[in-house]
Design an enzyme around this catalytic site. Sequence first.
Site, PDB file in Angstrom:
ATOM      1  N   CYS A 170       8.724  39.931  30.394  1.00 26.73           N
ATOM      2  CA  CYS A 170       8.778  40.298  31.818  1.00 26.73           C
ATOM      3  C   CYS A 170      10.151  40.879  32.167  1.00 26.73           C
ATOM      4  O   CYS A 170      10.484  41.955  31.716  1.00 26.73           O
ATOM      5  CB  CYS A 170       8.422  39.092  32.670  1.00 26.73           C
ATOM      6  SG  CYS A 170       7.890  39.555  34.323  1.00 26.73           S
ATOM      7  N   HIS A 206       3.341  36.646  30.015  1.00 26.43           N
ATOM      8  CA  HIS A 206       4.198  35.492  29.713  1.00 26.43           C
ATOM      9  C   HIS A 206       3.570  34.567  28.667  1.00 26.43           C
ATOM     10  O   HIS A 206       2.878  33.616  29.036  1.00 26.43           O
ATOM     11  CB  HIS A 206       4.426  34.674  30.988  1.00 26.43           C
ATOM     12  CG  HIS A 206       5.312  35.343  31.983  1.00 26.43           C
ATOM     13  ND1 HIS A 206       6.659  35.122  32.051  1.00 26.43           N
ATOM     14  CD2 HIS A 206       5.038  36.242  32.957  1.00 26.43           C
ATOM     15  CE1 HIS A 206       7.186  35.846  33.028  1.00 26.43           C
ATOM     16  NE2 HIS A 206       6.220  36.535  33.588  1.00 26.43           N
ATOM     17  N   GLU A 224       4.967  32.250  27.086  1.00 30.68           N
ATOM     18  CA  GLU A 224       5.529  30.897  27.245  1.00 30.68           C
ATOM     19  C   GLU A 224       4.796  30.100  28.321  1.00 30.68           C
ATOM     20  O   GLU A 224       4.975  28.892  28.424  1.00 30.68           O
ATOM     21  CB  GLU A 224       7.036  30.981  27.528  1.00 30.68           C
ATOM     22  CG  GLU A 224       7.437  31.290  28.967  1.00 30.68           C
ATOM     23  CD  GLU A 224       7.266  32.755  29.362  1.00 30.68           C
ATOM     24  OE1 GLU A 224       6.727  33.549  28.567  1.00 30.68           O
ATOM     25  OE2 GLU A 224       7.660  33.101  30.503  1.00 30.68           O
TER      26      GLU A 224
END
Lengths: 84, 228
Positions: free
Chosen positions: B86, B195, B197
């Site tokens: 990002c 994302h 994560e």
Amino acid sequence: MYKVKVFVTLRESVLDPQGTAVKNSLHTMNYNEVSDVRIGKFMELNIEKSDRDVEEIVKEMCERLLANVVIEDYRFEIEEAVAQ
Amino acid sequence: MRFAVIVFPGSNCDVDMYHAVKDELGADVEYVWHDAENLDEFDGILLPGGFSYGDYLRSGAIARFSNVMKEVMKAAEAGKPVLGVCNGFQILLEAGLLPGAMRRNESLKFICRPVELKVENNETMFSTAYEKDEVITIPIAHGEGNYYCDEETLAKLKENNQIVFTYNGSNPNGSLENIAGIINEKGNVLGMMPHPERAVDELLGGADGLKLFQSIVKQWREAHVVNA
């Protein structure tokens, strides 16, 4: 001392979604004469005189930081500020 | 393998990134502040999402000149894995570690939702745990994820197989050719808008992102650990 005005806009070849939204809004308001809107950034810089050519310094700053030359064009105006 | 999560003023996915690597992946990880002078002790560099320097001027433009970025460039040059997610992707673009630039989303809206991605290239050090053409679900959260590059760059990206992830089905942000993530020519710097994560545990709604981190560790072990 120089007063420098820097204008940064998206390149002609890059679609400007903000500009398009504003154009559509102006059309809704019946300003149908508007054929294109480009939205950009305006920056004012005060630059002290130095050994280096001010135009060269501003160009360098634009290329390195103020504009992303992959998608943006820039132009600038340099005025010599009158000492107070 | 030891990871660094680089923290810029305004990073807000640093804790998620740290959690993913430490708790879900089980690897060594440390936060590193943006003015750090040295990254030599780390084997992998993670640039998290967020709004570095408030996204003033352009996303990633100011972070790109942080002190630590000289070290990130050095790590990239040395062939260490560098992952930008990002805002981290935007920083990599601004730094010229990856080609192209980010525009505002076509809709002008901030988008935050899970999206489907297609794994276009599973032969990178970030994607070997996936199947080629596998469809995975990873969340996105961005206002400027509309990837752009000129035709010449796009042709090169395709020729070198540098497009790693594309949006599957619908394109959420107007990104060129549905591009969601690209890698550098050398194959060790990956930038992606989604994302991974945030998708490392079924409790979070999915664990498709974990394989990305597992791929990095697996590749690293094969290269660095005897009898791995």
